[in-house]
Design an enzyme around this catalytic site. Structure first.
Site, short mmCIF file in Angstrom:
data_model
loop_
_atom_site.label_atom_id
_atom_site.label_comp_id
_atom_site.label_asym_id
_atom_site.label_seq_id
_atom_site.Cartn_x
_atom_site.Cartn_y
_atom_site.Cartn_z
N LYS A 68 -7.31 1.29 9.43
CA LYS A 68 -6.74 2.55 9.93
C LYS A 68 -7.08 3.71 8.98
O LYS A 68 -7.52 4.76 9.41
CB LYS A 68 -5.21 2.44 10.07
CG LYS A 68 -4.76 1.31 10.99
CD LYS A 68 -3.25 1.19 11.07
CE LYS A 68 -2.54 0.85 9.77
NZ LYS A 68 -2.80 -0.49 9.25
N ARG A 75 -9.89 -5.29 -1.28
CA ARG A 75 -9.76 -3.83 -1.38
C ARG A 75 -9.51 -3.40 -2.83
O ARG A 75 -8.74 -4.02 -3.55
CB ARG A 75 -8.62 -3.34 -0.49
CG ARG A 75 -8.37 -1.84 -0.67
CD ARG A 75 -7.52 -1.25 0.41
NE ARG A 75 -6.24 -1.91 0.53
CZ ARG A 75 -5.36 -1.66 1.51
NH1 ARG A 75 -5.67 -0.76 2.44
NH2 ARG A 75 -4.22 -2.28 1.56
N ARG A 134 6.32 2.51 12.66
CA ARG A 134 6.18 1.08 12.39
C ARG A 134 7.36 0.30 12.95
O ARG A 134 7.41 -0.92 12.79
CB ARG A 134 6.16 0.87 10.88
CG ARG A 134 4.79 0.67 10.30
CD ARG A 134 5.00 0.54 8.81
NE ARG A 134 3.97 -0.17 8.15
CZ ARG A 134 2.94 0.40 7.55
NH1 ARG A 134 2.74 1.68 7.62
NH2 ARG A 134 2.09 -0.35 6.88
N ARG A 176 3.59 -8.75 4.30
CA ARG A 176 3.24 -7.60 5.15
C ARG A 176 2.85 -8.05 6.55
O ARG A 176 3.18 -7.39 7.53
CB ARG A 176 2.09 -6.81 4.51
CG ARG A 176 2.55 -5.98 3.32
CD ARG A 176 1.41 -5.60 2.46
NE ARG A 176 0.55 -4.61 3.07
CZ ARG A 176 -0.71 -4.38 2.66
NH1 ARG A 176 -1.22 -5.08 1.68
NH2 ARG A 176 -1.42 -3.45 3.25
P1 AP5 Z 1 -8.02 0.20 5.10
O1 AP5 Z 1 -8.72 1.28 5.85
O2 AP5 Z 1 -7.47 0.53 3.77
O3 AP5 Z 1 -6.93 -0.50 6.04
P2 AP5 Z 1 -5.55 0.04 6.61
O4 AP5 Z 1 -5.45 -0.43 8.03
O5 AP5 Z 1 -5.40 1.50 6.35
O6 AP5 Z 1 -4.58 -0.85 5.74
P3 AP5 Z 1 -3.36 -0.51 4.79
O7 AP5 Z 1 -3.16 -1.76 4.00
O8 AP5 Z 1 -3.52 0.75 4.02
O9 AP5 Z 1 -2.28 -0.31 5.83
P4 AP5 Z 1 -0.87 -0.73 5.71
O10 AP5 Z 1 -0.45 -0.37 7.07
O11 AP5 Z 1 -0.53 -2.11 5.30
O12 AP5 Z 1 -0.37 0.08 4.43
P5 AP5 Z 1 0.19 1.55 4.27
O13 AP5 Z 1 -0.51 2.17 3.16
O14 AP5 Z 1 0.28 2.23 5.59
O15 AP5 Z 1 -9.05 -1.02 4.97
C1 AP5 Z 1 -8.70 -2.21 4.28
C2 AP5 Z 1 -9.95 -2.75 3.54
O16 AP5 Z 1 -10.95 -3.12 4.48
C3 AP5 Z 1 -10.60 -1.71 2.60
O17 AP5 Z 1 -11.06 -2.37 1.46
C4 AP5 Z 1 -11.79 -1.16 3.43
O18 AP5 Z 1 -12.87 -0.77 2.59
C5 AP5 Z 1 -12.15 -2.37 4.28
N1 AP5 Z 1 -12.60 -1.99 5.61
C6 AP5 Z 1 -12.02 -1.07 6.43
N2 AP5 Z 1 -12.68 -0.99 7.60
C7 AP5 Z 1 -13.70 -1.90 7.53
C8 AP5 Z 1 -14.72 -2.31 8.44
N3 AP5 Z 1 -14.82 -1.77 9.65
N4 AP5 Z 1 -15.59 -3.28 8.03
C9 AP5 Z 1 -15.47 -3.83 6.81
N5 AP5 Z 1 -14.53 -3.48 5.90
C10 AP5 Z 1 -13.64 -2.54 6.26
O19 AP5 Z 1 1.72 1.22 3.86
C11 AP5 Z 1 2.03 0.64 2.61
C12 AP5 Z 1 3.52 0.41 2.51
O20 AP5 Z 1 4.22 1.67 2.63
C13 AP5 Z 1 4.15 -0.47 3.59
O21 AP5 Z 1 4.01 -1.85 3.31
C14 AP5 Z 1 5.61 0.01 3.53
O22 AP5 Z 1 6.28 -0.53 2.40
C15 AP5 Z 1 5.45 1.50 3.31
N6 AP5 Z 1 5.39 2.23 4.59
C16 AP5 Z 1 4.32 2.94 5.06
N7 AP5 Z 1 4.59 3.46 6.26
C17 AP5 Z 1 5.85 3.07 6.58
C18 AP5 Z 1 6.68 3.27 7.72
N8 AP5 Z 1 6.26 3.97 8.78
N9 AP5 Z 1 7.92 2.72 7.71
C19 AP5 Z 1 8.36 2.01 6.66
N10 AP5 Z 1 7.62 1.77 5.55
C20 AP5 Z 1 6.37 2.29 5.51
#
Ligand code: AP5
Length: 208
Positions: free
Chosen positions: A13, A122, A88, A166
């Site tokens: 994402k 990552r 979420r 997660r």
């Molecule tokens: P990446 O693009 O970083 O993936 P992502 O989907 O953004 O994953 P995140 O882990 O950042 O999302 P998340 O939802 O768990 O965490 P968030 O930060 O929102 O890609 C991942 C890897 O794959 C990278 O290394 C990239 O290079 C590689 N990649 C990407 N696309 C690729 C492709 N097409 N091919 C090959 N490789 C690829 O949230 C973190 C924490 O914050 C949560 O756990 C929670 O505690 C809190 N939080 C955030 N939002 C909320 C909410 N709404 N409510 C409550 N708590 C929240």
């Protein structure tokens, strides 16, 4: 264009949002990035959520909803936005409906095995949040950010136990949003297993 990016952790994402924000000239608003920025700056909010993020649990709805509500009131979000990582939970989705009307919800679809590979490989630059992958998107020099020259780190929640948690939290709290938005006719499924450029172009095509 008012978009929500939905999908499991590691589906890409954030990677696609960084590219899509330039395609549509709208801000990329990631709740994970907002929380991590608060942790880095050691704000009151950052202190409150630090342990929650490290474990992979969700920050309480009222805290997250208030933060997003404030962010969406900023000028740059008036014409549109990409919300990455919010909503979420059903309660967050209901609150978002009260804040604004959405154009589409993009659901990034990826199987569990690939999710674990992406998250465990990552690496991020702590000060800028720039994201790499040790195999799929390596930096020019191993372990070093291409632009700042700072050492790359592994997020606390990209360690094995937190990844498992997660994924469980995603299945229990966030996956129900797929049906929630499908029933409203807003959902667009995108195969997230291709390269980032291919994922981006299939999304742009689907949103046309
Ligand atoms: P990446 O693009 O970083 O993936 P992502 O989907 O953004 O994953 P995140 O882990 O950042 O999302 P998340 O939802 O768990 O965490 P968030 O930060 O929102 O890609 C991942 C890897 O794959 C990278 O290394 C990239 O290079 C590689 N990649 C990407 N696309 C690729 C492709 N097409 N091919 C090959 N490789 C690829 O949230 C973190 C924490 O914050 C949560 O756990 C929670 O505690 C809190 N939080 C955030 N939002 C909320 C909410 N709404 N409510 C409550 N708590 C929240």
């Amino acid at each position: 264009m008012k978009l929500v990016f939905l999908g499991p952790p590691g589906a890409g994402k954030g990677t696609i949002a960084v590219k899509a924000k330039d395609v549509y000239s709208i801000p990329h608003i990631s709740t994970g990035d907002l929380f991590r920025e608060n942790i880095r700056k050691e704000t009151e909010l950052g202190k409150k959520v630090k342990a929650i993020l490290a474990s992979g649990d969700l920050v309480p709805d009222e805290v997250t909803i208030a933060m997003v509500d404030n962010r969406l009131k900023e000028d740059d979000a008036s014409a549109g936005f990409i919300l990455d990582g919010f909503p979420r939970t059903i309660a967050q989705a209901d609150a978002l409906m009260e804040m604004t009307a959405l154009d589409r919800v993009v659901n990034f679809v990826l199987d569990k095995e690939e999710i674990v590979k992406r998250l465990s490989g990552r690496r991020v630059c702590k000060s800028t949040g720039r994201t790499y992958h040790i195999i799929y998107n390596p930096p020019k020099v191993e372990g070093i950010d291409d632009e700042t020259g700072e050492p790359l780190i592994q997020r606390d929640d990209d360690k094995e136990e937190a990844i498992r948690n997660r994924l469980e939290v995603y299945e229990a709290s966030t996956a129900p949003l797929i049906d929630y938005y499908r029933q409203k006719g807003l959902l667009v499924d995108i195969d997230a297993s291709k390269s980032p450029d291919e994922v981006l172009s299939s999304m742009v095509e689907a949103l046309r």
